[in-house]
Design a protein around this motif. Structure first.
Motif, PDB file in Angstrom:
ATOM      1  N   ILE C  12     -20.778   2.567  25.048  1.00  0.00           N
ATOM      2  CA  ILE C  12     -20.175   2.740  23.720  1.00  0.00           C
ATOM      3  C   ILE C  12     -19.813   1.372  23.131  1.00  0.00           C
ATOM      4  O   ILE C  12     -20.121   1.079  21.978  1.00  0.00           O
ATOM      5  N   GLU C  13     -19.192   0.521  23.957  1.00  0.00           N
ATOM      6  CA  GLU C  13     -18.786  -0.803  23.453  1.00  0.00           C
ATOM      7  C   GLU C  13     -19.987  -1.674  23.098  1.00  0.00           C
ATOM      8  O   GLU C  13     -19.969  -2.391  22.096  1.00  0.00           O
ATOM      9  N   ASN C  14     -21.042  -1.596  23.903  1.00  0.00           N
ATOM     10  CA  ASN C  14     -22.247  -2.372  23.584  1.00  0.00           C
ATOM     11  C   ASN C  14     -22.911  -1.875  22.301  1.00  0.00           C
ATOM     12  O   ASN C  14     -23.425  -2.671  21.509  1.00  0.00           O
ATOM     13  N   CYS C  15     -22.904  -0.572  22.095  1.00  0.00           N
ATOM     14  CA  CYS C  15     -23.457  -0.007  20.852  1.00  0.00           C
ATOM     15  C   CYS C  15     -22.613  -0.427  19.648  1.00  0.00           C
ATOM     16  O   CYS C  15     -23.151  -0.768  18.588  1.00  0.00           O
ATOM     17  N   GLN C  16     -21.298  -0.382  19.802  1.00  0.00           N
ATOM     18  CA  GLN C  16     -20.412  -0.778  18.691  1.00  0.00           C
ATOM     19  C   GLN C  16     -20.634  -2.241  18.336  1.00  0.00           C
ATOM     20  O   GLN C  16     -20.698  -2.603  17.162  1.00  0.00           O
ATOM     21  N   HIS C  17     -20.766  -3.080  19.362  1.00  0.00           N
ATOM     22  CA  HIS C  17     -20.964  -4.512  19.114  1.00  0.00           C
ATOM     23  C   HIS C  17     -22.331  -4.755  18.461  1.00  0.00           C
ATOM     24  O   HIS C  17     -22.458  -5.568  17.538  1.00  0.00           O
ATOM     25  N   CYS C  18     -23.333  -4.046  18.928  1.00  0.00           N
ATOM     26  CA  CYS C  18     -24.690  -4.205  18.373  1.00  0.00           C
ATOM     27  C   CYS C  18     -24.727  -3.741  16.915  1.00  0.00           C
ATOM     28  O   CYS C  18     -25.321  -4.403  16.058  1.00  0.00           O
ATOM     29  N   VAL C  50     -28.781  -0.314  13.374  1.00  0.00           N
ATOM     30  CA  VAL C  50     -27.409   0.037  12.968  1.00  0.00           C
ATOM     31  C   VAL C  50     -27.213   1.557  13.064  1.00  0.00           C
ATOM     32  O   VAL C  50     -26.229   2.036  13.649  1.00  0.00           O
ATOM     33  N   ALA C  51     -28.155   2.323  12.532  1.00  0.00           N
ATOM     34  CA  ALA C  51     -28.043   3.786  12.518  1.00  0.00           C
ATOM     35  C   ALA C  51     -28.155   4.376  13.926  1.00  0.00           C
ATOM     36  O   ALA C  51     -27.450   5.334  14.263  1.00  0.00           O
ATOM     37  N   ALA C  52     -29.034   3.802  14.746  1.00  0.00           N
ATOM     38  CA  ALA C  52     -29.215   4.301  16.118  1.00  0.00           C
ATOM     39  C   ALA C  52     -27.944   4.095  16.940  1.00  0.00           C
ATOM     40  O   ALA C  52     -27.535   4.987  17.695  1.00  0.00           O
ATOM     41  N   CYS C  53     -27.322   2.924  16.789  1.00  0.00           N
ATOM     42  CA  CYS C  53     -26.083   2.625  17.531  1.00  0.00           C
ATOM     43  C   CYS C  53     -24.963   3.566  17.082  1.00  0.00           C
ATOM     44  O   CYS C  53     -24.197   4.078  17.905  1.00  0.00           O
ATOM     45  N   GLN C  54     -24.865   3.778  15.762  1.00  0.00           N
ATOM     46  CA  GLN C  54     -23.834   4.657  15.213  1.00  0.00           C
ATOM     47  C   GLN C  54     -23.981   6.080  15.769  1.00  0.00           C
ATOM     48  O   GLN C  54     -22.998   6.692  16.192  1.00  0.00           O
ATOM     49  N   ALA C  55     -25.193   6.599  15.796  1.00  0.00           N
ATOM     50  CA  ALA C  55     -25.429   7.952  16.318  1.00  0.00           C
ATOM     51  C   ALA C  55     -25.094   8.020  17.802  1.00  0.00           C
ATOM     52  O   ALA C  55     -24.490   8.980  18.278  1.00  0.00           O
ATOM     53  N   CYS C  56     -25.481   6.997  18.536  1.00  0.00           N
ATOM     54  CA  CYS C  56     -25.214   6.917  19.978  1.00  0.00           C
ATOM     55  C   CYS C  56     -23.712   6.965  20.266  1.00  0.00           C
ATOM     56  O   CYS C  56     -23.281   7.698  21.151  1.00  0.00           O
ATOM     57  N   VAL C  57     -22.948   6.162  19.567  1.00  0.00           N
ATOM     58  CA  VAL C  57     -21.492   6.136  19.752  1.00  0.00           C
ATOM     59  C   VAL C  57     -20.922   7.524  19.477  1.00  0.00           C
ATOM     60  O   VAL C  57     -20.088   8.032  20.229  1.00  0.00           O
ATOM     61  N   ASP C  58     -21.399   8.152  18.424  1.00  0.00           N
ATOM     62  CA  ASP C  58     -20.905   9.465  18.031  1.00  0.00           C
ATOM     63  C   ASP C  58     -21.178  10.513  19.110  1.00  0.00           C
ATOM     64  O   ASP C  58     -20.278  11.242  19.520  1.00  0.00           O
ATOM     65  N   PHE C  59     -22.413  10.570  19.594  1.00  0.00           N
ATOM     66  CA  PHE C  59     -22.759  11.582  20.604  1.00  0.00           C
ATOM     67  C   PHE C  59     -22.082  11.294  21.952  1.00  0.00           C
ATOM     68  O   PHE C  59     -21.673  12.226  22.643  1.00  0.00           O
ATOM     69  N   MET C  60     -21.961  10.026  22.320  1.00  0.00           N
ATOM     70  CA  MET C  60     -21.286   9.714  23.596  1.00  0.00           C
ATOM     71  C   MET C  60     -19.798   9.990  23.517  1.00  0.00           C
ATOM     72  O   MET C  60     -19.227  10.543  24.452  1.00  0.00           O
ATOM     73  N   SER C  61     -19.163   9.634  22.407  1.00  0.00           N
ATOM     74  CA  SER C  61     -17.705   9.804  22.363  1.00  0.00           C
ATOM     75  C   SER C  61     -17.328  11.289  22.274  1.00  0.00           C
ATOM     76  O   SER C  61     -16.215  11.669  22.615  1.00  0.00           O
ATOM     77  N   ARG C  62     -18.267  12.150  21.842  1.00  0.00           N
ATOM     78  CA  ARG C  62     -18.037  13.601  21.847  1.00  0.00           C
ATOM     79  C   ARG C  62     -18.455  14.204  23.195  1.00  0.00           C
ATOM     80  O   ARG C  62     -18.359  15.396  23.386  1.00  0.00           O
TER      81      ARG C  62
END
Lengths: 110, 110, 110, 110
Positions: C12-18, C50-62
């Motif tokens: 999640i943190e790597n996706c947010q940073h990316c 940007v969009a791929a990382c955002q979706a990833c964070v969303d699905f992982m944090s849920r």
């Protein structure tokens, strides 16, 4: 408009309709009715469906080379959400929107 | 890094932390506990908070001239979400994340 | 924190940073420098990332059961974006963020 | 359908149309034509517009009490994007979509 573009345009519209239908029904039906409507699995399916449709619209409208991955994931998620809505009942609008979206997304992912 | 940039960077991190904390606690605490945790107002506050933080991060990281509108709205929504979490109880992590995000977003919106 | 949770938290943190690094560099470097920095393929790669990382964070944090699909797509997109940034040059921060994100996402998708 | 609901539904559709039109024209027109089409201010306006519409749809479809903040911000951003598109030229579809969205969002924010 070419056939490819018309098919994508239809898929974008089905995703948009599915996204807003799931979001509205989650808020105005599930969170009002409670009981099975707020079971963890069902709410997660609804939220996944909203997010999957949103990502799909974004990648398709940008004509991204990767849109097929997002359409494939969205098709799977729509199926799970439609099944969950059908089992719970009183969610026919959502079932219809998810089934239509699933079909379009499967075609776009092929 | 300039002071302005450092402040924005801190706000982005607080929004990111608030977004993932709310999303995780909604799924893993509220939807498991049920009862007041799945009341319409509370779940809507949690979902608004996740979406507000996400929009905030997006507008700030693009250095948009309009980021202050999204920070102002996010500060309001974080306050409502923190209050709702505090009233329900057992949501301390969420309360802390929302309060920190509210403070940063208020400063960015000023 | 279990090992599974720690690995997801790192992803999640790597996706947010990316996500924020790509968004900032697109706006503050690519759109300022112009030339190869604003070629269609490069800008699309940055926006997809940007969009791929955002979706990833969303699905992982849920804690979605479908997060692996979004991590797999994100890993692919990060690789393409890192390669594009490396070829253009002057984008080292972006290359590093994309490579780290790609590695985490590949592990989460396995 | 009540008048309030019909107005919101129309606004959701105008936001959806504006979002996909801006996203498609950025990718297929601006990034192909280059020159003034890829100036920092113009591309930022287009990206802000896509994100503003997306947030608006999300808050309206959830019937969030805070949707008016997102509609107000979206109206402002659509005006800026429409002006930028008009000045550059060859972006009539985008201008029309932004103007219609601005009008709906202003009404929803009032």
């Amino acid at each position: 408009m070419s056939q490819a573009t018309a098919t994508m345009q239809q898929c974008i519209e089905n995703c948009q309709h599915c996204q807003t239908t799931c979001s509205q029904m989650l808020t105005e039906t599930c969170l009002v009715e409670g009981g099975p409507h707020v079971q963890q699995d069902h709410v997660k399916a609804m939220l996944d469906c909203v997010a999957a449709c949103q990502a799909c619209v974004d990648f398709m409208s940008r004509h991204s080379a990767f849109h097929d991955r997002y359409c494939a994931a969205c098709a799977e998620i729509c199926r799970v959400c439609a099944d969950s809505c059908q089992q719970i009942g009183g969610m026919d609008q959502c079932v219809d929107a998810c089934r239509a979206c699933q079909e379009s997304c499967s075609a776009m992912a092929a």
